[in-house]
Design an enzyme around this catalytic site. Structure first.
Site, PDB file in Angstrom:
ATOM      1  N   CYS A 274       0.870  -1.180   0.000  1.00  0.00           N
ATOM      2  CA  CYS A 274       0.000   0.000   0.000  1.00  0.00           C
ATOM      3  C   CYS A 274       0.907   1.229   0.000  1.00  0.00           C
ATOM      4  CB  CYS A 274      -0.974  -0.013   1.175  1.00  0.00           C
ATOM      5  SG  CYS A 274      -0.199  -0.006   2.812  1.00  0.00           S
TER       6      CYS A 274
ATOM      7  N   ASN B 283       2.304   1.462   4.372  1.00  0.00           N
ATOM      8  CA  ASN B 283       2.639   0.188   5.047  1.00  0.00           C
ATOM      9  C   ASN B 283       2.344   0.234   6.554  1.00  0.00           C
ATOM     10  OD1 ASN B 283       5.530  -1.966   5.599  1.00  0.00           O
ATOM     11  ND2 ASN B 283       3.462  -2.569   5.145  1.00  0.00           N
TER      12      ASN B 283
ATOM     13  N   CYS C  26      -1.400   0.642   7.392  1.00  0.00           N
ATOM     14  CA  CYS C  26      -2.831   0.328   7.514  1.00  0.00           C
ATOM     15  C   CYS C  26      -3.231  -0.886   6.665  1.00  0.00           C
ATOM     16  CB  CYS C  26      -3.683   1.531   7.107  1.00  0.00           C
ATOM     17  SG  CYS C  26      -3.461   2.980   8.164  1.00  0.00           S
ATOM     18  N   ARG C  27      -3.319  -0.702   5.349  1.00  0.00           N
ATOM     19  CA  ARG C  27      -3.914  -1.747   4.501  1.00  0.00           C
ATOM     20  C   ARG C  27      -3.010  -2.954   4.292  1.00  0.00           C
ATOM     21  NH1 ARG C  27      -5.025   2.165  -0.335  1.00  0.00           N
ATOM     22  NH2 ARG C  27      -3.167   3.067   0.635  1.00  0.00           N
ATOM     23  N   SER C  28      -1.741  -2.719   3.894  1.00  0.00           N
ATOM     24  CA  SER C  28      -0.912  -3.901   3.601  1.00  0.00           C
ATOM     25  C   SER C  28      -0.514  -4.683   4.857  1.00  0.00           C
ATOM     26  CB  SER C  28       0.300  -3.544   2.733  1.00  0.00           C
ATOM     27  OG  SER C  28       1.157  -2.616   3.353  1.00  0.00           O
TER      28      SER C  28
ATOM     29  N   ASP D 124      -7.992   3.767   1.096  1.00  0.00           N
ATOM     30  CA  ASP D 124      -7.097   4.181   2.165  1.00  0.00           C
ATOM     31  C   ASP D 124      -7.917   4.630   3.380  1.00  0.00           C
ATOM     32  OD1 ASP D 124      -5.195   5.284   3.779  1.00  0.00           O
ATOM     33  OD2 ASP D 124      -4.237   6.462   2.187  1.00  0.00           O
TER      34      ASP D 124
HETATM   35  P1  4NP Z   1      -1.780   2.761   4.162  1.00  0.00           P
HETATM   36  O1  4NP Z   1      -2.405   4.114   4.752  1.00  0.00           O
HETATM   37  O2  4NP Z   1      -1.249   3.086   2.795  1.00  0.00           O
HETATM   38  O3  4NP Z   1      -2.970   1.848   4.091  1.00  0.00           O
HETATM   39  O4  4NP Z   1      -0.714   2.305   5.128  1.00  0.00           O
HETATM   40  C1  4NP Z   1      -1.654   5.298   4.825  1.00  0.00           C
HETATM   41  C2  4NP Z   1      -0.879   5.554   5.931  1.00  0.00           C
HETATM   42  C3  4NP Z   1      -0.163   6.737   6.012  1.00  0.00           C
HETATM   43  C4  4NP Z   1      -0.227   7.655   4.980  1.00  0.00           C
HETATM   44  C5  4NP Z   1      -0.986   7.372   3.862  1.00  0.00           C
HETATM   45  C6  4NP Z   1      -1.701   6.195   3.785  1.00  0.00           C
HETATM   46  N1  4NP Z   1       0.479   8.868   5.074  1.00  0.00           N
HETATM   47  O5  4NP Z   1       0.347   9.705   4.173  1.00  0.00           O
HETATM   48  O6  4NP Z   1       1.244   9.078   6.035  1.00  0.00           O
END
Ligand code: 4NP
Length: 157
Positions: free
Chosen positions: A8, A11, A13-15, A123
């Site tokens: 994602c 790294n 939340c989703r992955s 997201d």
């Molecule tokens: P992820 O979510 O891609 O599912 O881990 C996010 C976590 C942090 C950020 C963006 C998406 N960020 O911009 O910090």
């Protein structure tokens, strides 16, 4: 053995959720797989999964122990057999970074859940708590689809 990388943006939340869900379900299905996750961005390098992702996943019985955010690295394109993007932005970024002969390894994870009406795992980072349960619903469906496909391969044992 097959090596699978979930990707994602951050790294956190989703992955990591996909890694935790897929690890448990692969174990239950008796599959011996290398399973990791990474982000296309490096802002959260070294961080544990987001507490909201962790709470939602643990409530469904998944473990996030030992997970630490890292960025996708060039070596991943040779180490992993399958690189699964959570959304089309991740897919595009991965395809731009990968060597041409690895492009076919990169797919949208929700391709493995064709019955869903969506093709991306949204997201949840800036949304409400229920975004994390929605991520889990999507990731569970795609994990089962991928596991069924791997089990159907003659070499899976
Ligand atoms: P992820 O979510 O891609 O599912 O881990 C996010 C976590 C942090 C950020 C963006 C998406 N960020 O911009 O910090």
């Amino acid at each position: 053995m097959t090596a699978i990388l979930f990707v994602c943006l951050g790294n956190i939340c989703r992955s990591p959720t996909a890694e935790a869900v897929f690890r448990k379900r692969a174990l239950n299905a008796d599959l011996d797989l290398r399973i990791e996750s990474a982000g296309t961005g490096g802002w959260h390098r070294g961080d544990p999964p987001d507490p909201r992702a962790r709470a939602a996943g643990e409530a469904r019985g998944y473990s996030f122990t030992g997970q630490e955010a890292r960025r996708v690295e060039h070596n991943d394109f040779s180490v992993f057999d399958l690189i699964l993007a959570m959304d089309t932005r991740n897919l595009r970024d991965l395809r731009a970074a990968c060597p041409p002969d690895s492009r076919d390894k990169i797919r949208l994870f929700l391709e493995y859940a064709p019955a869903l009406s969506v093709s991306e795992v949204p997201d949840p980072y800036y949304g409400g708590e229920d975004g994390f349960d929605h991520v889990l619903d999507l990731v569970e469906a795609a994990s089962d689809g991928l596991i069924n496909q791997i089990k159907a391969q003659p070499s899976s044992g």
